[in-house]
Structures are given as structure tokens and as C-alpha cells.
Motif scaffolding. Structure first.
Motif, PDB file in Angstrom:
ATOM      1  N   GLU A 149       7.457  12.562  -4.824  1.00 42.89           N
ATOM      2  CA  GLU A 149       6.872  11.515  -4.964  1.00 42.89           C
ATOM      3  C   GLU A 149       6.888  10.852  -2.931  1.00 42.89           C
ATOM      4  OE1 GLU A 149       8.522   8.607  -6.960  1.00 42.89           O
ATOM      5  OE2 GLU A 149       7.159   8.773  -8.481  1.00 42.89           O
ATOM      6  N   SER A 150       6.407  10.368  -2.235  1.00 42.92           N
ATOM      7  CA  SER A 150       5.676   9.770  -1.266  1.00 42.92           C
ATOM      8  C   SER A 150       6.608   8.863  -1.089  1.00 42.92           C
ATOM      9  CB  SER A 150       4.280   9.888  -0.751  1.00 42.92           C
ATOM     10  OG  SER A 150       4.519   8.665  -1.135  1.00 42.92           O
ATOM     11  N   PRO A 151       7.021   8.692   0.129  1.00 42.48           N
ATOM     12  CA  PRO A 151       7.817   7.054   0.353  1.00 42.48           C
ATOM     13  C   PRO A 151       7.248   5.635  -0.288  1.00 42.48           C
ATOM     14  CG  PRO A 151       8.175   8.133   2.232  1.00 42.48           C
ATOM     15  CD  PRO A 151       7.457   8.448   1.803  1.00 42.48           C
ATOM     16  N   GLU A 152       5.745   5.908  -0.286  1.00 44.51           N
ATOM     17  CA  GLU A 152       4.566   4.609  -0.291  1.00 44.51           C
ATOM     18  C   GLU A 152       4.903   4.556  -1.874  1.00 44.51           C
ATOM     19  OE1 GLU A 152       4.080   7.093   1.570  1.00 44.51           O
ATOM     20  OE2 GLU A 152       3.794   6.034   4.002  1.00 44.51           O
ATOM     21  N   GLN A 153       4.428   5.787  -2.122  1.00 43.89           N
ATOM     22  CA  GLN A 153       4.328   6.118  -4.014  1.00 43.89           C
ATOM     23  C   GLN A 153       6.147   4.972  -3.960  1.00 43.89           C
ATOM     24  OE1 GLN A 153       3.545   9.960  -4.628  1.00 43.89           O
ATOM     25  NE2 GLN A 153       1.321   9.701  -5.003  1.00 43.89           N
ATOM     26  N   LYS A 154       7.676   5.775  -4.070  1.00 39.79           N
ATOM     27  CA  LYS A 154       7.894   4.876  -4.408  1.00 39.79           C
ATOM     28  C   LYS A 154       8.442   3.493  -4.279  1.00 39.79           C
ATOM     29  CE  LYS A 154      10.838   9.126  -3.477  1.00 39.79           C
ATOM     30  NZ  LYS A 154      11.653   9.998  -2.567  1.00 39.79           N
ATOM     31  N   ARG A 155       7.983   2.961  -3.082  1.00 39.44           N
ATOM     32  CA  ARG A 155       7.821   1.469  -2.482  1.00 39.44           C
ATOM     33  C   ARG A 155       7.419   0.802  -3.681  1.00 39.44           C
ATOM     34  NH1 ARG A 155       8.904   3.190   2.372  1.00 39.44           N
ATOM     35  NH2 ARG A 155       6.188   2.931   2.308  1.00 39.44           N
ATOM     36  N   GLU A 156       5.603   1.175  -4.011  1.00 38.03           N
ATOM     37  CA  GLU A 156       4.688   0.619  -5.178  1.00 38.03           C
ATOM     38  C   GLU A 156       5.530   0.346  -6.308  1.00 38.03           C
ATOM     39  OE1 GLU A 156       2.027  -1.128  -6.350  1.00 38.03           O
ATOM     40  OE2 GLU A 156       2.237  -0.805  -4.596  1.00 38.03           O
ATOM     41  N   LYS A 157       5.978   1.812  -7.148  1.00 42.01           N
ATOM     42  CA  LYS A 157       7.001   2.037  -8.228  1.00 42.01           C
ATOM     43  C   LYS A 157       7.702   0.937  -8.423  1.00 42.01           C
ATOM     44  CE  LYS A 157       8.567   5.386 -11.686  1.00 42.01           C
ATOM     45  NZ  LYS A 157       8.517   7.093 -11.765  1.00 42.01           N
ATOM     46  N   LEU A 158       8.167   1.247  -7.027  1.00 43.23           N
ATOM     47  CA  LEU A 158       9.561  -0.244  -6.768  1.00 43.23           C
ATOM     48  C   LEU A 158       9.562  -1.772  -7.404  1.00 43.23           C
ATOM     49  CD1 LEU A 158      12.223   1.141  -4.850  1.00 43.23           C
ATOM     50  CD2 LEU A 158      12.523   1.044  -7.929  1.00 43.23           C
ATOM     51  N   ARG A 159       8.091  -2.180  -6.981  1.00 46.20           N
ATOM     52  CA  ARG A 159       7.572  -3.114  -6.559  1.00 46.20           C
ATOM     53  C   ARG A 159       6.925  -3.179  -8.042  1.00 46.20           C
ATOM     54  NH1 ARG A 159       3.145  -5.688  -6.813  1.00 46.20           N
ATOM     55  NH2 ARG A 159       1.788  -3.961  -6.804  1.00 46.20           N
ATOM     56  N   GLN A 160       6.245  -2.415  -9.386  1.00 45.98           N
ATOM     57  CA  GLN A 160       5.888  -2.538  -9.940  1.00 45.98           C
ATOM     58  C   GLN A 160       7.293  -2.980 -11.336  1.00 45.98           C
ATOM     59  OE1 GLN A 160       3.143   0.360 -11.205  1.00 45.98           O
ATOM     60  NE2 GLN A 160       1.111  -0.994  -9.370  1.00 45.98           N
ATOM     61  N   GLN A 161       8.404  -2.507 -10.654  1.00 54.28           N
ATOM     62  CA  GLN A 161       8.941  -2.624 -12.066  1.00 54.28           C
ATOM     63  C   GLN A 161       9.838  -4.081 -11.903  1.00 54.28           C
ATOM     64  OE1 GLN A 161      11.454   0.739 -10.866  1.00 54.28           O
ATOM     65  NE2 GLN A 161      10.405   2.549 -12.291  1.00 54.28           N
ATOM     66  N   GLU A 162      10.482  -4.778 -10.654  1.00 49.92           N
ATOM     67  CA  GLU A 162      10.364  -6.106  -9.998  1.00 49.92           C
ATOM     68  C   GLU A 162       9.926  -6.480 -10.611  1.00 49.92           C
ATOM     69  OE1 GLU A 162      12.666  -8.474  -8.673  1.00 49.92           O
ATOM     70  OE2 GLU A 162      13.404  -6.469  -9.285  1.00 49.92           O
ATOM     71  N   GLN A 163       8.375  -6.528 -10.592  1.00 48.46           N
ATOM     72  CA  GLN A 163       6.914  -7.646 -10.738  1.00 48.46           C
ATOM     73  C   GLN A 163       7.541  -7.774 -12.427  1.00 48.46           C
ATOM     74  OE1 GLN A 163       5.719  -9.622  -8.814  1.00 48.46           O
ATOM     75  NE2 GLN A 163       4.814 -10.597  -9.966  1.00 48.46           N
ATOM     76  N   LYS A 164       7.201  -6.456 -13.156  1.00 52.02           N
ATOM     77  CA  LYS A 164       7.842  -6.684 -15.187  1.00 52.02           C
ATOM     78  C   LYS A 164       9.295  -7.414 -15.135  1.00 52.02           C
ATOM     79  CE  LYS A 164       5.408  -2.574 -16.151  1.00 52.02           C
ATOM     80  NZ  LYS A 164       5.120  -0.825 -15.797  1.00 52.02           N
ATOM     81  N   ARG A 165      10.221  -7.154 -14.659  1.00 49.02           N
ATOM     82  CA  ARG A 165      11.308  -8.064 -15.254  1.00 49.02           C
ATOM     83  C   ARG A 165      11.222  -8.808 -14.461  1.00 49.02           C
ATOM     84  NH1 ARG A 165      13.871  -2.737 -12.312  1.00 49.02           N
ATOM     85  NH2 ARG A 165      14.157  -3.682 -10.230  1.00 49.02           N
ATOM     86  N   ASN A 166      10.757  -9.251 -13.057  1.00 45.83           N
ATOM     87  CA  ASN A 166      11.164 -11.213 -12.705  1.00 45.83           C
ATOM     88  C   ASN A 166       9.908 -11.316 -12.121  1.00 45.83           C
ATOM     89  OD1 ASN A 166      12.560 -13.805 -11.699  1.00 45.83           O
ATOM     90  ND2 ASN A 166      13.452 -12.473 -10.016  1.00 45.83           N
ATOM     91  N   PRO A 167       8.801 -11.491 -13.067  1.00 44.20           N
ATOM     92  CA  PRO A 167       7.901 -12.131 -12.658  1.00 44.20           C
ATOM     93  C   PRO A 167       7.354 -14.022 -11.328  1.00 44.20           C
ATOM     94  CG  PRO A 167       7.967 -12.459 -14.613  1.00 44.20           C
ATOM     95  CD  PRO A 167       9.002 -11.561 -14.259  1.00 44.20           C
ATOM     96  N   GLY A 168       8.545 -14.504 -11.890  1.00 45.34           N
ATOM     97  CA  GLY A 168       8.737 -15.710 -10.891  1.00 45.34           C
ATOM     98  C   GLY A 168       9.383 -15.146  -9.626  1.00 45.34           C
TER      99      GLY A 168
END
Length: 66
Positions: free
Chosen positions: A6-25
Motif C-alpha cells: 500500500e502507498s502512504p496515500e492509500q494507508k491514510r485514506e483507509k485510516l480516514r475511512q475507518q475513523e469515519q465509521k467509528r466516529n461519524p461526528g
């Protein structure tokens, strides 16, 4: 795709999506904590420097000729 490939951009996007699912607000709270209109640097970053320059010239022209 494995984690090593995974490229660093893909890792950041994956982490961002996971965080959004855990904490939508969370994004709303972050935006509230920063306050409205995060400053000139945020404005230029949002538009890009060329678009910001065009907007600045238009606003300056309006102010000078009215």
C-alpha cells in the motif's frame, strides 16, 4: 493488496475511512473546535493558489471601482 504494497496515500485514506465509521461526528467536532473560517492559509488550500489569486483580483477590482 497487502499492507506492504500500500502507498502512504492509500494507508491514510483507509485510516480516514475507518475513523469515519467509528466516529461519524468527529469531523463536525474538529471543525467546530477550529472555528469558522480557519484563516487565509486554509482558504488558499481549499481553492488552490491560482483560484485564490483570481478571486482576490476580482474583489480588489470591485472595491477600487465602486
Amino acid at each position: 493488496m497487502s499492507n506492504e504494497k500500500e502507498s502512504p496515500e492509500q494507508k491514510r485514506e483507509k485510516l480516514r475511512q475507518q475513523e469515519q465509521k467509528r466516529n461519524p461526528g468527529g469531523n463536525l467536532r474538529d471543525a467546530y473546535d477550529r472555528g469558522y473560517g480557519g484563516g487565509l492559509a486554509d482558504l488558499v488550500g481549499m481553492f488552490g493558489w491560482k483560484t485564490f489569486l483570481v478571486i482576490a483580483v476580482i474583489l480588489f477590482s470591485i472595491l477600487m471601482f465602486t
